[in-house]
Scaffold this motif. Structure first.
Motif, PDB file in Angstrom:
ATOM      1  N   LYS A 168      53.495  30.600  75.058  1.00 33.10           N
ATOM      2  CA  LYS A 168      52.651  30.791  73.985  1.00 33.10           C
ATOM      3  C   LYS A 168      51.355  29.447  74.520  1.00 33.10           C
ATOM      4  CE  LYS A 168      51.234  31.608  68.965  1.00 33.10           C
ATOM      5  NZ  LYS A 168      52.222  31.985  67.949  1.00 33.10           N
ATOM      6  N   ALA A 169      52.204  28.201  73.847  1.00 33.08           N
ATOM      7  CA  ALA A 169      50.826  26.146  74.418  1.00 33.08           C
ATOM      8  C   ALA A 169      50.455  26.940  75.552  1.00 33.08           C
ATOM      9  CB  ALA A 169      52.275  25.419  73.996  1.00 33.08           C
ATOM     10  N   TYR A 170      51.107  27.436  76.970  1.00 32.65           N
ATOM     11  CA  TYR A 170      50.378  27.324  77.792  1.00 32.65           C
ATOM     12  C   TYR A 170      49.836  28.096  77.992  1.00 32.65           C
ATOM     13  CZ  TYR A 170      52.883  23.872  79.388  1.00 32.65           C
ATOM     14  OH  TYR A 170      53.657  21.842  79.612  1.00 32.65           O
ATOM     15  N   LYS A 171      49.377  29.189  77.204  1.00 32.25           N
ATOM     16  CA  LYS A 171      48.163  30.206  77.099  1.00 32.25           C
ATOM     17  C   LYS A 171      47.336  29.444  75.974  1.00 32.25           C
ATOM     18  CE  LYS A 171      47.083  35.221  74.538  1.00 32.25           C
ATOM     19  NZ  LYS A 171      46.165  35.023  74.904  1.00 32.25           N
ATOM     20  N   HIS A 172      47.308  28.992  74.949  1.00 33.53           N
ATOM     21  CA  HIS A 172      46.660  28.658  74.688  1.00 33.53           C
ATOM     22  C   HIS A 172      45.495  27.489  75.082  1.00 33.53           C
ATOM     23  CE1 HIS A 172      47.441  29.364  70.339  1.00 33.53           C
ATOM     24  NE2 HIS A 172      48.807  28.944  71.027  1.00 33.53           N
ATOM     25  N   PHE A 173      46.337  26.823  76.467  1.00 32.88           N
ATOM     26  CA  PHE A 173      46.271  25.743  77.181  1.00 32.88           C
ATOM     27  C   PHE A 173      44.246  26.577  78.014  1.00 32.88           C
ATOM     28  CE2 PHE A 173      46.257  23.310  81.961  1.00 32.88           C
ATOM     29  CZ  PHE A 173      45.515  22.440  81.851  1.00 32.88           C
TER      30      PHE A 173
ATOM     31  N   ASN B  56      37.474  27.972  77.667  1.00 32.55           N
ATOM     32  CA  ASN B  56      36.553  27.480  76.934  1.00 32.55           C
ATOM     33  C   ASN B  56      35.875  26.052  77.187  1.00 32.55           C
ATOM     34  OD1 ASN B  56      36.721  28.670  74.906  1.00 32.55           O
ATOM     35  ND2 ASN B  56      38.182  27.349  73.562  1.00 32.55           N
ATOM     36  N   ILE B  57      35.855  25.442  78.023  1.00 32.49           N
ATOM     37  CA  ILE B  57      35.997  23.622  78.805  1.00 32.49           C
ATOM     38  C   ILE B  57      34.715  24.258  79.996  1.00 32.49           C
ATOM     39  CG2 ILE B  57      36.508  22.048  80.704  1.00 32.49           C
ATOM     40  CD1 ILE B  57      38.791  21.903  79.270  1.00 32.49           C
ATOM     41  N   SER B  58      34.882  25.147  80.090  1.00 34.81           N
ATOM     42  CA  SER B  58      34.156  25.606  81.324  1.00 34.81           C
ATOM     43  C   SER B  58      33.390  26.790  81.243  1.00 34.81           C
ATOM     44  CB  SER B  58      35.267  26.582  82.358  1.00 34.81           C
ATOM     45  OG  SER B  58      35.747  26.175  82.915  1.00 34.81           O
ATOM     46  N   ARG B  59      33.335  27.231  79.910  1.00 31.11           N
ATOM     47  CA  ARG B  59      31.994  28.230  79.420  1.00 31.11           C
ATOM     48  C   ARG B  59      31.496  26.286  78.794  1.00 31.11           C
ATOM     49  NH1 ARG B  59      33.344  30.934  74.231  1.00 31.11           N
ATOM     50  NH2 ARG B  59      32.589  28.431  73.559  1.00 31.11           N
TER      51      ARG B  59
ATOM     52  N   ALA C 280      38.624  17.207  77.685  1.00 28.68           N
ATOM     53  CA  ALA C 280      37.437  18.429  76.579  1.00 28.68           C
ATOM     54  C   ALA C 280      37.763  17.584  75.430  1.00 28.68           C
ATOM     55  CB  ALA C 280      38.137  18.952  76.452  1.00 28.68           C
ATOM     56  N   ASP C 281      39.067  16.366  74.965  1.00 26.80           N
ATOM     57  CA  ASP C 281      38.842  16.057  74.381  1.00 26.80           C
ATOM     58  C   ASP C 281      38.615  14.181  73.521  1.00 26.80           C
ATOM     59  OD1 ASP C 281      40.658  17.544  72.609  1.00 26.80           O
ATOM     60  OD2 ASP C 281      42.912  16.407  73.328  1.00 26.80           O
ATOM     61  N   ILE C 282      38.045  13.599  75.264  1.00 26.16           N
ATOM     62  CA  ILE C 282      37.005  12.118  75.403  1.00 26.16           C
ATOM     63  C   ILE C 282      35.936  12.565  75.662  1.00 26.16           C
ATOM     64  CG2 ILE C 282      36.951   9.972  76.397  1.00 26.16           C
ATOM     65  CD1 ILE C 282      39.670  10.399  75.524  1.00 26.16           C
ATOM     66  N   ILE C 283      36.318  13.250  77.109  1.00 24.47           N
ATOM     67  CA  ILE C 283      34.418  13.098  78.113  1.00 24.47           C
ATOM     68  C   ILE C 283      33.954  14.593  77.129  1.00 24.47           C
ATOM     69  CG2 ILE C 283      33.261  13.768  80.049  1.00 24.47           C
ATOM     70  CD1 ILE C 283      36.362  12.744  81.208  1.00 24.47           C
TER      71      ILE C 283
ATOM     72  N   ASN D 252      42.974  29.858  77.280  1.00 20.19           N
ATOM     73  CA  ASN D 252      42.394  29.426  76.587  1.00 20.19           C
ATOM     74  C   ASN D 252      41.210  28.039  76.289  1.00 20.19           C
ATOM     75  OD1 ASN D 252      42.887  31.787  75.825  1.00 20.19           O
ATOM     76  ND2 ASN D 252      43.495  31.559  74.453  1.00 20.19           N
ATOM     77  N   LYS D 253      42.032  26.545  75.976  1.00 16.77           N
ATOM     78  CA  LYS D 253      40.921  25.390  76.841  1.00 16.77           C
ATOM     79  C   LYS D 253      40.520  25.697  78.132  1.00 16.77           C
ATOM     80  CE  LYS D 253      40.691  22.163  74.621  1.00 16.77           C
ATOM     81  NZ  LYS D 253      39.964  21.892  72.902  1.00 16.77           N
ATOM     82  N   LEU D 254      41.050  25.942  78.904  1.00 18.94           N
ATOM     83  CA  LEU D 254      40.308  26.139  80.307  1.00 18.94           C
ATOM     84  C   LEU D 254      39.070  26.498  80.364  1.00 18.94           C
ATOM     85  CD1 LEU D 254      43.088  25.743  82.730  1.00 18.94           C
ATOM     86  CD2 LEU D 254      41.773  24.332  82.284  1.00 18.94           C
TER      87      LEU D 254
END
Length: 179
Positions: A53-58, A64-67, A127-130, A60-62
């Motif tokens: 499940k945690a990697y599913k969140h990852f 959102n980053i790409s978007r 994501a968090d810094i750049i 999703n993060k990818l």
């Protein structure tokens, strides 16, 4: 393979994870990368639904980053030679150094380390810094903004290349959206 309580998975114990059900629920990419990260040689892999499940969140993060990058880099190609600001070239240099480490890990069959490094870079550094810093830079001068946009698109493209062996489906979809 161990379950989340550290017990060896067994059909008779009823603690087996059905991969088809898990892939339907969380996605194949999340399942694939969860099998790689933390799977060091000589140890039993602790696999739990929470890890998948945690990697599913990852994933999703990818997405959102790409978007974010694509929405903010319209008209930009993402060429490395158009990254002109010193801070941006330093970020690219650090990324290239990490890429060399990841390449060495993969050549030496340390896939678990390679996957973990790109995961942490994508989520925590990119994501968090750049990206967070970029939001303020976009309000700055046109030159700084253009350099940053080229750098973001360049780094996104390179991250997708590195992530592809671990998460081929989402990276393929995201790659198709790149200019």
């Amino acid at each position: 393979v161990l379950d989340e309580k550290g017990r060896k998975m067994s059909k008779s114990k009823g603690n087996v994870i059905n991969p088809l059900e898990i892939m339907d629920k969380y996605g194949t990419d999340a399942f694939r990368i969860s099998l790689i990260v933390g799977n060091t040689p000589g140890t039993s892999l602790a696999l739990s639904e929470n890890k998948i499940k945690a990697y599913k969140h990852f994933a999703n993060k990818l997405w959102n980053i790409s978007r974010f990058v694509l929405e903010n880099t319209e008209g930009i190609i993402g060429k490395e030679d158009e990254i002109t600001e010193e801070v941006d070239t330093k970020i690219v240099s650090e990324f290239k150094s990490m890429t060399q480490d990841i390449t060495e890990d993969m050549q030496n069959f340390r896939f678990y380390l390679a996957a973990e490094k790109i995961y942490h870079y994508s989520w925590h550094t990119f994501a968090d810094i750049i990206i967070e810093e970029s939001k303020n830079i976009f309000k700055d001068s046109e030159q700084k903004s253009k350099s940053r946009k080229n750098m973001l698109l360049f780094l996104l493209r390179e991250q997708l290349k590195i992530l592809h062996p671990f998460m081929p489906f989402i990276t393929e979809k995201l790659w198709s959206m790149l200019p």
